[in-house]
Design an enzyme around this catalytic site. Structure first.
Site, short mmCIF file in Angstrom:
data_model
loop_
_atom_site.label_atom_id
_atom_site.label_comp_id
_atom_site.label_asym_id
_atom_site.label_seq_id
_atom_site.Cartn_x
_atom_site.Cartn_y
_atom_site.Cartn_z
N LYS A 24 0.84 -1.21 0.00
CA LYS A 24 0.00 0.00 0.00
C LYS A 24 0.87 1.25 0.00
O LYS A 24 0.66 2.17 -0.79
CB LYS A 24 -0.90 0.02 1.25
CG LYS A 24 -1.54 1.37 1.51
CD LYS A 24 -2.39 1.38 2.78
CE LYS A 24 -1.62 1.55 4.06
NZ LYS A 24 -1.42 2.94 4.53
N ASN A 25 1.84 1.31 0.90
CA ASN A 25 2.61 2.54 1.07
C ASN A 25 3.62 2.79 -0.05
O ASN A 25 4.16 3.88 -0.17
CB ASN A 25 3.28 2.57 2.45
CG ASN A 25 2.25 2.75 3.56
OD1 ASN A 25 1.09 3.04 3.29
ND2 ASN A 25 2.68 2.55 4.80
N CYS A 117 -4.86 13.03 12.98
CA CYS A 117 -5.49 11.73 12.84
C CYS A 117 -5.28 10.99 14.16
O CYS A 117 -4.60 11.50 15.04
CB CYS A 117 -4.93 10.95 11.67
SG CYS A 117 -3.24 10.41 11.90
N ARG A 122 -0.21 15.13 12.71
CA ARG A 122 0.73 14.70 11.68
C ARG A 122 1.03 15.84 10.73
O ARG A 122 0.42 15.99 9.68
CB ARG A 122 0.19 13.46 10.94
CG ARG A 122 0.10 12.28 11.88
CD ARG A 122 -0.38 11.04 11.19
NE ARG A 122 0.55 10.52 10.22
CZ ARG A 122 0.26 9.50 9.42
NH1 ARG A 122 -0.90 8.91 9.46
NH2 ARG A 122 1.17 9.05 8.57
N ASP A 308 4.70 0.72 12.07
CA ASP A 308 3.50 0.08 11.52
C ASP A 308 3.34 -1.38 11.97
O ASP A 308 2.34 -2.02 11.64
CB ASP A 308 3.49 0.16 9.98
CG ASP A 308 3.20 1.57 9.50
OD1 ASP A 308 2.71 2.39 10.30
OD2 ASP A 308 3.45 1.85 8.31
N ARG A 400 -8.73 -0.34 4.68
CA ARG A 400 -7.86 0.69 4.09
C ARG A 400 -6.51 0.09 3.70
O ARG A 400 -5.87 0.59 2.77
CB ARG A 400 -7.58 1.81 5.10
CG ARG A 400 -8.82 2.54 5.53
CD ARG A 400 -8.43 3.67 6.42
NE ARG A 400 -7.66 4.63 5.63
CZ ARG A 400 -7.60 5.92 5.89
NH1 ARG A 400 -8.26 6.40 6.93
NH2 ARG A 400 -6.88 6.72 5.14
N1 EPU Z 1 6.73 14.50 10.66
C1 EPU Z 1 6.94 15.82 10.92
N2 EPU Z 1 6.86 16.71 9.89
C2 EPU Z 1 6.58 16.33 8.62
C3 EPU Z 1 6.39 14.97 8.34
C4 EPU Z 1 6.47 14.06 9.38
O1 EPU Z 1 7.16 16.20 12.06
O2 EPU Z 1 6.54 17.20 7.73
C5 EPU Z 1 6.82 13.51 11.74
C6 EPU Z 1 5.55 12.68 11.91
O3 EPU Z 1 4.58 13.36 12.67
C7 EPU Z 1 6.09 11.44 12.56
C8 EPU Z 1 7.44 11.26 11.90
O4 EPU Z 1 7.79 12.56 11.40
O5 EPU Z 1 6.27 11.64 13.94
C9 EPU Z 1 7.50 10.26 10.76
O6 EPU Z 1 6.42 10.47 9.87
P1 EPU Z 1 6.51 10.19 8.31
O7 EPU Z 1 6.43 11.47 7.58
O8 EPU Z 1 7.65 9.29 8.02
O9 EPU Z 1 5.13 9.41 8.08
P2 EPU Z 1 4.32 9.42 6.71
O10 EPU Z 1 5.25 9.48 5.60
O11 EPU Z 1 3.24 10.42 6.80
C10 EPU Z 1 4.34 6.86 6.29
C11 EPU Z 1 3.34 5.75 6.21
C12 EPU Z 1 2.79 5.45 7.59
C13 EPU Z 1 3.96 5.09 8.50
C14 EPU Z 1 4.99 6.22 8.52
C15 EPU Z 1 6.23 5.90 9.33
C16 EPU Z 1 2.40 6.01 4.00
C17 EPU Z 1 1.21 6.31 3.17
N3 EPU Z 1 2.25 6.13 5.32
O12 EPU Z 1 3.64 7.99 6.78
O13 EPU Z 1 1.95 4.32 7.44
O14 EPU Z 1 3.49 4.85 9.81
O15 EPU Z 1 5.41 6.49 7.17
O16 EPU Z 1 6.87 4.77 8.83
O17 EPU Z 1 3.44 5.65 3.48
C18 EPU Z 1 0.14 2.87 7.91
O18 EPU Z 1 0.37 2.31 6.82
O19 EPU Z 1 -0.63 2.38 8.78
C19 EPU Z 1 0.80 4.14 8.19
C20 EPU Z 1 0.36 4.99 9.11
#
Ligand code: EPU
Length: 421
Positions: A24-25, A117, A122, A308, A400
């Site tokens: 998915k990701n 969320c 986030r 995850d 999802r």
């Molecule tokens: N963060 C910031 N600022 C930003 C972006 C992120 O402070 O601009 C923080 C977040 O709040 C968090 C950390 O950095 O504390 C890491 O977040 P990241 O940006 O890596 O998460 P993401 O890219 O939004 C993806 C996956 C998530 C998974 C995370 C961490 C997708 C669609 N989602 O989210 O997947 O938990 O990386 O590995 O790729 C799931 O599949 O259930 C899911 C939540």
């Protein structure tokens, strides 16, 4: 569909093999990346999930032609709009990953700002910081975030945040930078296999990206991308979830279509927790190995143990003898599943971002409520071993991100049913 329930009758033994779906990701940003070219892109191994449906709807609303035949999606984004409206975007946070490709190709993008969320606030500040470094301006107007630039110029950007790297932030900046003028260096980049998969797809489209999978990604801008064909990598989190199912109540469970190297942090921990694991090139088998043991676990960016998989591991440790500790370093508030597990008889205390789990002999079934995707999966896993029938509500969370999880577990011998409400 939306209000379906899953009933899990505890006590069954799992055995046999299960095929793991496409990630998915990985698929979400890869589908968005098809916006970078006017030519058709063909993506294979796209899982059948509601998050994927949302992404395809967003791409259609942006003007792309989208066709789907089972696992293969064809996207032709000949003429596109640059505004993704709130009514769809609000349903899925990953919608933000259309910002990068729209900015890259059209030099402007407007997307509704994602709210918080259940796994916490986030923010997307790091994504925006990256776009600004490339020369874009950022405005927040009426709940939308607008990014625009006269031109994008390569530069050096650090995406290090309070919690380490950012996966979708790295994806977004990479997708904008492929069409920038000159060379972009992303420091403190996310090294997740999903980032590598996206980089491979972009390179197949004619981008020039090196270093994906390390902390430094170097992108030499090109003037145009072309269509490409790509197969999405197997979902390492779905795979990890089935491994934990095999640990909780299996007598030999084999995953097919996996990439064992992507799951090392998970298989290592499961070995330490007292299980026998065996790999071939594309399969992993888990068997009991003389009794479960407690663990000390900390979530970290890849190649560390993934956030995850944290909830699912808590479901296993809830009935492993001894005291386990689980520290959540990526999303410190991602512990909603623990209160539901406590309602099933688990003995868990939370101190800051650490859960202290005293293993109990057995859990007892209860009606439980899922709060997010991985939490719901963890409750299904907890139900596999609980005495009685566990009723998991709000199953739309599971749909999802897990393709037919009930059918796949049933194939392995679980007594599980979906009740349409
Ligand atoms: N963060 C910031 N600022 C930003 C972006 C992120 O402070 O601009 C923080 C977040 O709040 C968090 C950390 O950095 O504390 C890491 O977040 P990241 O940006 O890596 O998460 P993401 O890219 O939004 C993806 C996956 C998530 C998974 C995370 C961490 C997708 C669609 N989602 O989210 O997947 O938990 O990386 O590995 O790729 C799931 O599949 O259930 C899911 C939540």
């Amino acid at each position: 569909m939306a209000m379906d329930k899953i009933l899990v009758h505890g006590g069954a033994t799992l055995q046999g093999s299960v095929r793991i779906s496409g990630s998915k990701n990985s698929a979400l940003p890869i589908l968005a990346a098809a916006l970078l070219t006017r030519e058709p892109c063909i993506i294979h191994h796209v899982p059948d999930l509601s998050d994927i449906n949302y992404m395809l709807q967003i791409l259609s609303q942006l003007g792309a032609e989208v066709e789907r035949a089972s696992g293969t999606v064809t996207i032709k984004a000949e003429n596109i709009k640059t505004h993704a409206p709130y009514d769809i975007v609000r349903k899925m946070r990953a919608s933000v990953c259309v910002l990068g490709p729209l900015l890259g190709r059209e030099k402007e993008a407007t997307v509704a700002l994602p709210g918080g969320c259940v796994i916490g606030d986030r923010p997307i500040d790091l994504h925006l910081k990256g776009f600004e470094a490339l020369g874009a301006k950022v405005r927040v107007v009426g709940g939308d975030v607008k990014v625009f630039a006269a031109e994008l110029r390569g530069t050096s950007i650090s995406l290090r945040g309070k919690y380490g790297s950012t996966v979708l932030g790295t994806d977004n900046v990479m997708m904008a930078a492929v069409l920038a003028e000159g060379t972009t260096v992303i420091e403190a980049a996310a090294a997740e296999p999903e980032v590598v998969d996206l980089a491979n797809f972009l390179n197949a489209m004619g981008a020039r990206i090196e270093g994906a999978g390390t902390r430094r990604i170097i992108i030499e801008g090109v003037s145009e991308l072309h269509g490409a064909e790509h197969e999405v990598i197997p979902d390492r989190i779905e795979a990890g979830t089935f491994l934990v199912a095999g640990a909780i109540c299996g007598q030999g469970v084999t995953l097919r279509n996996v990439k064992p190297s992507h799951l090392e942090s998970i298989t290592e921990r499961l070995k330490m927790a007292g299980f026998h694991l065996e790999n071939t090139e594309k399969t992993i088998t888990i068997k009991p190995n003389g009794g479960a043991k407690p663990l000390e676990l900390t979530t970290e960016p890849y190649p560390g143990f993934p956030t995850d998989m944290q909830a699912q591991m808590c479901a296993l440790l809830a009935t492993s003898p001894g005291i386990s500790t689980v520290t959540e370093n990526i999303f410190p508030q991602r512990f909603m599943h623990l209160s539901e597990m406590k309602r099933m008889g688990a003995d868990i205390k939370i101190e800051g971002s650490t859960a202290i789990i005293q293993g109990v002999e057995k859990l007892s079934a209860a009606p439980v409520m899922a709060s997010d995707l991985r939490a719901s999966a963890a409750l299904v896993l907890a139900g596999l071993k609980a005495e009685g029938v566990t009723e998991i509500n709000r199953v739309y969370h599971i749909d999802r991100g897990y393709e037919h999880i009930d059918e796949k577990l049933a194939e392995l011998g679980a007594r599980i049913e979906r009740v349409k409400v």
